[in-house]
Design a protein around this motif. Structure first.
Motif, PDB file in Angstrom:
ATOM      1  N   GLU A  64       0.844  -1.187   0.000  1.00  0.00           N
ATOM      2  CA  GLU A  64       0.000   0.000   0.000  1.00  0.00           C
ATOM      3  C   GLU A  64       0.884   1.242   0.000  1.00  0.00           C
ATOM      4  OE1 GLU A  64      -3.326   1.952   2.879  1.00  0.00           O
ATOM      5  OE2 GLU A  64      -3.298  -0.213   2.672  1.00  0.00           O
ATOM      6  N   GLY A  65       0.615   2.168  -0.906  1.00  0.00           N
ATOM      7  CA  GLY A  65       1.432   3.363  -1.040  1.00  0.00           C
ATOM      8  C   GLY A  65       2.574   3.197  -2.023  1.00  0.00           C
ATOM      9  N   SER A  66       2.611   2.060  -2.738  1.00  0.00           N
ATOM     10  CA  SER A  66       3.658   1.828  -3.732  1.00  0.00           C
ATOM     11  C   SER A  66       3.231   2.230  -5.136  1.00  0.00           C
ATOM     12  CB  SER A  66       4.069   0.353  -3.729  1.00  0.00           C
ATOM     13  OG  SER A  66       4.720   0.031  -2.524  1.00  0.00           O
ATOM     14  N   SER A  67       1.974   2.581  -5.300  1.00  0.00           N
ATOM     15  CA  SER A  67       1.465   3.062  -6.588  1.00  0.00           C
ATOM     16  C   SER A  67       0.878   4.451  -6.382  1.00  0.00           C
ATOM     17  CB  SER A  67       0.372   2.141  -7.125  1.00  0.00           C
ATOM     18  OG  SER A  67       0.900   0.881  -7.425  1.00  0.00           O
ATOM     19  N   PRO A  68       1.061   5.355  -7.340  1.00  0.00           N
ATOM     20  CA  PRO A  68       0.520   6.707  -7.158  1.00  0.00           C
ATOM     21  C   PRO A  68      -1.005   6.689  -7.196  1.00  0.00           C
ATOM     22  CG  PRO A  68       1.425   6.460  -9.352  1.00  0.00           C
ATOM     23  CD  PRO A  68       1.763   5.217  -8.606  1.00  0.00           C
ATOM     24  N   HIS A  69      -1.617   7.541  -6.382  1.00  0.00           N
ATOM     25  CA  HIS A  69      -3.073   7.667  -6.405  1.00  0.00           C
ATOM     26  C   HIS A  69      -3.521   8.501  -7.593  1.00  0.00           C
ATOM     27  CE1 HIS A  69      -4.204   5.808  -2.569  1.00  0.00           C
ATOM     28  NE2 HIS A  69      -3.028   6.244  -2.145  1.00  0.00           N
ATOM     29  N   ASN A  70      -2.665   9.422  -8.040  1.00  0.00           N
ATOM     30  CA  ASN A  70      -3.023  10.323  -9.136  1.00  0.00           C
ATOM     31  C   ASN A  70      -1.873  10.428 -10.130  1.00  0.00           C
ATOM     32  OD1 ASN A  70      -5.589  11.423  -7.989  1.00  0.00           O
ATOM     33  ND2 ASN A  70      -4.180  12.048  -6.373  1.00  0.00           N
ATOM     34  N   GLN A  71      -2.238  10.399 -11.402  1.00  0.00           N
ATOM     35  CA  GLN A  71      -1.287  10.648 -12.491  1.00  0.00           C
ATOM     36  C   GLN A  71      -2.038  11.410 -13.572  1.00  0.00           C
ATOM     37  OE1 GLN A  71       1.365   7.416 -13.866  1.00  0.00           O
ATOM     38  NE2 GLN A  71       0.036   6.097 -12.653  1.00  0.00           N
ATOM     39  N   ILE A  72      -1.366  12.382 -14.163  1.00  0.00           N
ATOM     40  CA  ILE A  72      -1.999  13.115 -15.250  1.00  0.00           C
ATOM     41  C   ILE A  72      -0.926  13.551 -16.248  1.00  0.00           C
ATOM     42  CG2 ILE A  72      -1.885  15.346 -14.089  1.00  0.00           C
ATOM     43  CD1 ILE A  72      -4.690  15.873 -15.332  1.00  0.00           C
ATOM     44  N   THR A  73      -1.263  13.508 -17.511  1.00  0.00           N
ATOM     45  CA  THR A  73      -0.360  13.969 -18.562  1.00  0.00           C
ATOM     46  C   THR A  73      -1.176  14.783 -19.563  1.00  0.00           C
ATOM     47  OG1 THR A  73       1.026  12.001 -18.358  1.00  0.00           O
ATOM     48  CG2 THR A  73       1.247  13.260 -20.387  1.00  0.00           C
ATOM     49  N   PHE A  74      -0.662  15.970 -19.889  1.00  0.00           N
ATOM     50  CA  PHE A  74      -1.247  16.807 -20.938  1.00  0.00           C
ATOM     51  C   PHE A  74      -0.194  16.982 -22.021  1.00  0.00           C
ATOM     52  CE2 PHE A  74      -3.605  18.582 -17.249  1.00  0.00           C
ATOM     53  CZ  PHE A  74      -4.895  18.368 -17.704  1.00  0.00           C
ATOM     54  N   GLN A  75      -0.620  16.903 -23.270  1.00  0.00           N
ATOM     55  CA  GLN A  75       0.275  17.175 -24.384  1.00  0.00           C
ATOM     56  C   GLN A  75      -0.442  18.086 -25.371  1.00  0.00           C
ATOM     57  OE1 GLN A  75       1.257  13.193 -25.848  1.00  0.00           O
ATOM     58  NE2 GLN A  75       3.327  13.528 -25.065  1.00  0.00           N
ATOM     59  N   SER A  76       0.299  19.045 -25.886  1.00  0.00           N
ATOM     60  CA  SER A  76      -0.232  19.873 -26.972  1.00  0.00           C
ATOM     61  C   SER A  76       0.830  19.951 -28.057  1.00  0.00           C
ATOM     62  CB  SER A  76      -0.607  21.274 -26.485  1.00  0.00           C
ATOM     63  OG  SER A  76       0.542  21.974 -26.081  1.00  0.00           O
ATOM     64  N   ARG A  77       0.380  19.896 -29.288  1.00  0.00           N
ATOM     65  CA  ARG A  77       1.294  19.926 -30.437  1.00  0.00           C
ATOM     66  C   ARG A  77       0.738  20.884 -31.472  1.00  0.00           C
ATOM     67  NH1 ARG A  77       4.185  14.413 -31.025  1.00  0.00           N
ATOM     68  NH2 ARG A  77       4.089  13.711 -28.881  1.00  0.00           N
ATOM     69  N   PHE A  78       1.597  21.798 -31.894  1.00  0.00           N
ATOM     70  CA  PHE A  78       1.201  22.779 -32.896  1.00  0.00           C
ATOM     71  C   PHE A  78       2.160  22.698 -34.073  1.00  0.00           C
ATOM     72  CE2 PHE A  78      -0.239  24.598 -28.880  1.00  0.00           C
ATOM     73  CZ  PHE A  78      -1.550  24.900 -29.181  1.00  0.00           C
ATOM     74  N   ASN A  79       1.615  22.565 -35.274  1.00  0.00           N
ATOM     75  CA  ASN A  79       2.391  22.676 -36.507  1.00  0.00           C
ATOM     76  C   ASN A  79       2.095  24.057 -37.068  1.00  0.00           C
ATOM     77  OD1 ASN A  79       3.422  20.065 -36.375  1.00  0.00           O
ATOM     78  ND2 ASN A  79       1.555  19.229 -37.272  1.00  0.00           N
ATOM     79  N   LEU A  80       3.108  24.898 -37.048  1.00  0.00           N
ATOM     80  CA  LEU A  80       2.955  26.292 -37.452  1.00  0.00           C
ATOM     81  C   LEU A  80       3.465  26.501 -38.875  1.00  0.00           C
ATOM     82  CD1 LEU A  80       4.272  27.708 -34.070  1.00  0.00           C
ATOM     83  CD2 LEU A  80       1.883  27.536 -34.795  1.00  0.00           C
ATOM     84  N   PRO A  81       3.146  27.651 -39.464  1.00  0.00           N
ATOM     85  CA  PRO A  81       3.634  27.939 -40.821  1.00  0.00           C
ATOM     86  C   PRO A  81       5.160  27.913 -40.904  1.00  0.00           C
ATOM     87  CG  PRO A  81       1.973  29.549 -40.144  1.00  0.00           C
ATOM     88  CD  PRO A  81       2.300  28.715 -38.944  1.00  0.00           C
ATOM     89  N   LYS A  82       5.661  27.712 -42.116  1.00  0.00           N
ATOM     90  CA  LYS A  82       7.090  27.708 -42.427  1.00  0.00           C
ATOM     91  C   LYS A  82       7.866  26.606 -41.705  1.00  0.00           C
ATOM     92  CE  LYS A  82       7.110  32.500 -43.733  1.00  0.00           C
ATOM     93  NZ  LYS A  82       7.804  33.759 -43.762  1.00  0.00           N
ATOM     94  N   GLY A  83       7.198  25.499 -41.415  1.00  0.00           N
ATOM     95  CA  GLY A  83       7.875  24.336 -40.852  1.00  0.00           C
ATOM     96  C   GLY A  83       8.164  24.389 -39.359  1.00  0.00           C
ATOM     97  N   ARG A  89       3.434  16.685 -16.939  1.00  0.00           N
ATOM     98  CA  ARG A  89       3.157  15.411 -16.285  1.00  0.00           C
ATOM     99  C   ARG A  89       3.183  15.604 -14.773  1.00  0.00           C
ATOM    100  NH1 ARG A  89       6.740   9.989 -16.033  1.00  0.00           N
ATOM    101  NH2 ARG A  89       5.090   8.641 -15.283  1.00  0.00           N
ATOM    102  N   TYR A  90       2.212  15.020 -14.085  1.00  0.00           N
ATOM    103  CA  TYR A  90       2.148  15.035 -12.628  1.00  0.00           C
ATOM    104  C   TYR A  90       1.937  13.609 -12.140  1.00  0.00           C
ATOM    105  CZ  TYR A  90       0.260  15.358  -7.950  1.00  0.00           C
ATOM    106  OH  TYR A  90       0.051  15.158  -6.611  1.00  0.00           O
ATOM    107  N   VAL A  91       2.688  13.231 -11.120  1.00  0.00           N
ATOM    108  CA  VAL A  91       2.523  11.923 -10.477  1.00  0.00           C
ATOM    109  C   VAL A  91       2.543  12.170  -8.978  1.00  0.00           C
ATOM    110  CG1 VAL A  91       3.481   9.608 -10.170  1.00  0.00           C
ATOM    111  CG2 VAL A  91       3.685  10.728 -12.378  1.00  0.00           C
ATOM    112  N   SER A  92       1.547  11.655  -8.260  1.00  0.00           N
ATOM    113  CA  SER A  92       1.501  11.851  -6.814  1.00  0.00           C
ATOM    114  C   SER A  92       2.532  10.966  -6.106  1.00  0.00           C
ATOM    115  CB  SER A  92       0.092  11.578  -6.278  1.00  0.00           C
ATOM    116  OG  SER A  92      -0.287  10.251  -6.515  1.00  0.00           O
ATOM    117  N   ALA A  93       2.716  11.223  -4.830  1.00  0.00           N
ATOM    118  CA  ALA A  93       3.758  10.573  -4.033  1.00  0.00           C
ATOM    119  C   ALA A  93       3.561   9.057  -3.905  1.00  0.00           C
ATOM    120  CB  ALA A  93       3.777  11.185  -2.639  1.00  0.00           C
ATOM    121  N   LEU A  94       4.668   8.380  -3.617  1.00  0.00           N
ATOM    122  CA  LEU A  94       4.675   6.951  -3.304  1.00  0.00           C
ATOM    123  C   LEU A  94       5.197   6.822  -1.866  1.00  0.00           C
ATOM    124  CD1 LEU A  94       6.409   5.667  -6.564  1.00  0.00           C
ATOM    125  CD2 LEU A  94       3.963   5.852  -6.104  1.00  0.00           C
TER     126      LEU A  94
END
Length: 66
Positions: free
Chosen positions: A14-33, A41-46
């Motif tokens: 008990e307490g060896s796995s995080p209770h909360n994990q979250i990952t957000f990713q954003s990707r933008f392809n803009l003009p001219k390459g 990324r967030y991971v709660s304590a172990l």
């Protein structure tokens, strides 16, 4: 093991796995390459392993071949 009444591994694990994990990713392809990517990324304590929670943010920008 079936019929095994040993609960010591439960309290040890008990307490060896995080209770909360979250990952957000954003990707933008803009003009001219141009590309602009971000990752957060967030991971709660172990607590059983004495590892604090952490957060990490990584912005990346790049120019892709024309």
């Amino acid at each position: 093991m079936p019929g095994n009444a040993d609960t010591s591994s439960v309290s040890r694990d008990e307490g060896s796995s995080p209770h909360n994990q979250i990952t957000f990713q954003s990707r933008f392809n803009l003009p001219k390459g141009f590309e602009f990517d971000q990752t957060y990324r967030y991971v709660s304590a172990l607590p059983a392993q004495q590892v604090k929670g952490f957060q990490h943010r990584r912005p990346t920008s790049d120019v892709v071949g024309h």
